[in-house]
Design a protein around this motif. Sequence first.
Motif, PDB file in Angstrom:
ATOM      1  N   PHE A  74     -45.776 -10.639 110.510  1.00 50.87           N
ATOM      2  CA  PHE A  74     -45.679 -10.687 109.052  1.00 50.87           C
ATOM      3  C   PHE A  74     -45.415  -9.296 108.477  1.00 50.87           C
ATOM      4  O   PHE A  74     -45.833  -8.282 109.042  1.00 50.87           O
ATOM      5  N   ILE A  75     -44.746  -9.263 107.342  1.00 50.00           N
ATOM      6  CA  ILE A  75     -44.391  -8.011 106.672  1.00 50.00           C
ATOM      7  C   ILE A  75     -45.128  -7.925 105.349  1.00 50.00           C
ATOM      8  O   ILE A  75     -44.985  -8.801 104.491  1.00 50.00           O
ATOM      9  N   ASN A  76     -45.924  -6.885 105.207  1.00 56.23           N
ATOM     10  CA  ASN A  76     -46.661  -6.650 103.970  1.00 56.23           C
ATOM     11  C   ASN A  76     -45.761  -5.863 103.023  1.00 56.23           C
ATOM     12  O   ASN A  76     -45.535  -4.669 103.208  1.00 56.23           O
ATOM     13  N   MET A  77     -45.260  -6.520 101.977  1.00 57.69           N
ATOM     14  CA  MET A  77     -44.308  -5.889 101.074  1.00 57.69           C
ATOM     15  C   MET A  77     -44.931  -4.837 100.167  1.00 57.69           C
ATOM     16  O   MET A  77     -44.218  -4.045  99.556  1.00 57.69           O
ATOM     17  N   LEU A  78     -46.253  -4.823 100.077  1.00 58.87           N
ATOM     18  CA  LEU A  78     -46.911  -3.813  99.245  1.00 58.87           C
ATOM     19  C   LEU A  78     -48.203  -3.363  99.904  1.00 58.87           C
ATOM     20  O   LEU A  78     -49.270  -3.943  99.703  1.00 58.87           O
ATOM     21  N   ARG A 123     -41.104 -18.097 106.799  1.00 61.82           N
ATOM     22  CA  ARG A 123     -39.857 -17.428 106.412  1.00 61.82           C
ATOM     23  C   ARG A 123     -40.119 -16.335 105.388  1.00 61.82           C
ATOM     24  O   ARG A 123     -39.592 -15.216 105.489  1.00 61.82           O
ATOM     25  N   ARG A 124     -40.974 -16.619 104.435  1.00 62.62           N
ATOM     26  CA  ARG A 124     -41.220 -15.653 103.359  1.00 62.62           C
ATOM     27  C   ARG A 124     -42.174 -14.542 103.776  1.00 62.62           C
ATOM     28  O   ARG A 124     -42.191 -13.473 103.173  1.00 62.62           O
ATOM     29  N   LEU A 125     -42.944 -14.780 104.819  1.00 65.17           N
ATOM     30  CA  LEU A 125     -43.807 -13.740 105.367  1.00 65.17           C
ATOM     31  C   LEU A 125     -43.068 -12.824 106.340  1.00 65.17           C
ATOM     32  O   LEU A 125     -43.589 -11.770 106.710  1.00 65.17           O
ATOM     33  N   GLN A 140     -54.586 -10.299 110.703  1.00 63.16           N
ATOM     34  CA  GLN A 140     -53.971 -11.409 109.962  1.00 63.16           C
ATOM     35  C   GLN A 140     -52.536 -11.644 110.411  1.00 63.16           C
ATOM     36  O   GLN A 140     -51.853 -12.509 109.854  1.00 63.16           O
ATOM     37  N   GLY A 141     -52.060 -10.866 111.389  1.00 64.35           N
ATOM     38  CA  GLY A 141     -50.689 -11.033 111.865  1.00 64.35           C
ATOM     39  C   GLY A 141     -49.688 -10.113 111.207  1.00 64.35           C
ATOM     40  O   GLY A 141     -48.481 -10.258 111.426  1.00 64.35           O
ATOM     41  N   VAL A 142     -50.154  -9.134 110.407  1.00 66.92           N
ATOM     42  CA  VAL A 142     -49.240  -8.198 109.750  1.00 66.92           C
ATOM     43  C   VAL A 142     -48.837  -7.122 110.754  1.00 66.92           C
ATOM     44  O   VAL A 142     -49.677  -6.357 111.227  1.00 66.92           O
ATOM     45  N   THR A 143     -47.557  -7.060 111.062  1.00 65.72           N
ATOM     46  CA  THR A 143     -47.058  -6.080 112.030  1.00 65.72           C
ATOM     47  C   THR A 143     -46.254  -4.961 111.379  1.00 65.72           C
ATOM     48  O   THR A 143     -45.951  -3.974 112.037  1.00 65.72           O
ATOM     49  N   THR A 144     -45.917  -5.114 110.101  1.00 59.97           N
ATOM     50  CA  THR A 144     -45.153  -4.073 109.390  1.00 59.97           C
ATOM     51  C   THR A 144     -45.705  -3.906 107.982  1.00 59.97           C
ATOM     52  O   THR A 144     -45.870  -4.890 107.254  1.00 59.97           O
TER      53      THR A 144
END
Length: 566
Positions: A87-91, A484-486, A110-114
Amino acid sequence: MKQNFLWLIALLTIVLAMSAQDPSPSPARADFDVIIRGGTVYDGTGSEPRQADVAIRGDRIAGVGDFKSAKAKTVVDAKGLAVAPGFINMLSWSTESLIQDGRSQSEIRQGVTTEIMGEGESMGPVNDRVREHMLRAQSDIKYDIKWNTLADYLQYLEKRGISCNVASFIGATTIREYAVGFEDKAPTPQQLDEMRDLVRKEMEAGALGIGTSLIYPPAFYAKTEELIELCKVAAKYQGRYISHLRSEGSRLLEALDELIRISREANIPAEVYHIKASGRGNWAKEDQLLAHIEQAQKEGLEITADMYTYTAAGTGLDACLPPWTENGGYPALFKRLRDPAIREKIKAEVQKPTVSWENLYLDAGGPEHILLAAFKSEKLKPLTGKTLADVATMRGKDPIDTAMDLIAEDESRIGTIYYLMSEENVKKEAAKPWISFGSDEASQAPEPPFTKSNPHPRAYGNFARVLGKYIRDEKVIPMKEAIRRLSGLAATNLGLDHRGFLKEGMFADVVVFDSATISDRATFEKPHQYAVGVKQVFVNGVQVIKDGEHTGAKPGRALWGPGKTK
């Protein structure tokens, strides 16, 4: 006998020749470093999931399909589990927390890799003035500033060791602080040239674009034309403009018009940070807000947004005060708050509804909806978790006077949570296909120094909350669309190289989670609680989460925008 021997030699010659022309793969070449076997694979495109294996060799995905007969150094049994792109954390506000602890615990779990940084302020470029400001603002986390540019900072994190990937926008606030300072004044032509040059250098070094946070001084002092000039430079390098709008409340739609104007005149894609209608009196504007963005999209503009999945926002207590109070920076603010005559003027403005600035004191509906979360002073830390109304009662003072007292005493913004949004509007936003997700928080861990303050629970729960509360429990959108949105949507919008999808050749950022149990656990009262349900996480092919626990691995990398030239 001799004839048979000659036939044998001829046969061997033919076999050897054929082998030289068409060598068969050796077992070592056919094997992989990792096989994630038997999971339900969501590839990040929004297409239907399928039962498949994911094979990883080195830092890349070697294939998605049937690898049941293949061998690997590590085999992960994903039967009954979901397998998705990281998952990509946009902020992300992990700018300081990753210096303190590169494991990125609350988000990698939580699966956030970026993690994507740069909301208004960024960690570069740095000169003496910016460096002094950054050092003065440090609270629970102390660090030396060993870099001069934003690109230097990202490389510093990578060399230091981080579990997640990182990338950043250039903060327009930081550019302004560097060239102009903290005063409410327009840049001179020479200063504007310097600002453009700073943007050019950072874009060539791999920044993603320009980020703004326009309700906060000194960003508030920047006129639209100034932002357009910076964005024109970023646009030459395939950059993006991303903004905390100048208003999320009383002038929400007008603030969106400003973002659309910047997008149109600078010819640059634009995104709304943490989209919302702030304050009960503005909740009814949500439909107009969403419709206005979709109309701009129909006109050919690339306008998107991101969001967090809570009805409370988190920022500074100083967001209760009019922007002119910070003209000259924080030292000037603290001096004003110690002047009785100026305090009376401030108090009168805070109490009066206005469209000239974003008054979070009124938008929250009063001091009982303002939760104090992070103090700099050890003396004031016992007030953590109390509302502004609670502290005003304890001190026997008016709440606005109390807010000014606290800021002056702590000599900081004071981390604060404001209850501002409606659950209905959160769901409307979560249903939109062009909205991605960001935590607007730092990734941290339930240990010192992080436990000296209370973060917003989104630091520990935002992404698990998407998949648990809004997808599984409330079925706002299908799982394939959420994935898709994550992942894919964010990676595509940002132009990240070979990220965001589970496909052959992509970097192996992969999360394996249990869709039946994934949930957030953090609350406003007890925010330092990890989410549950994520079983395995790989970053650049290296396992960072194994059976729900951190391995200690730090394979994260600095990622760069598509316009990088050096």
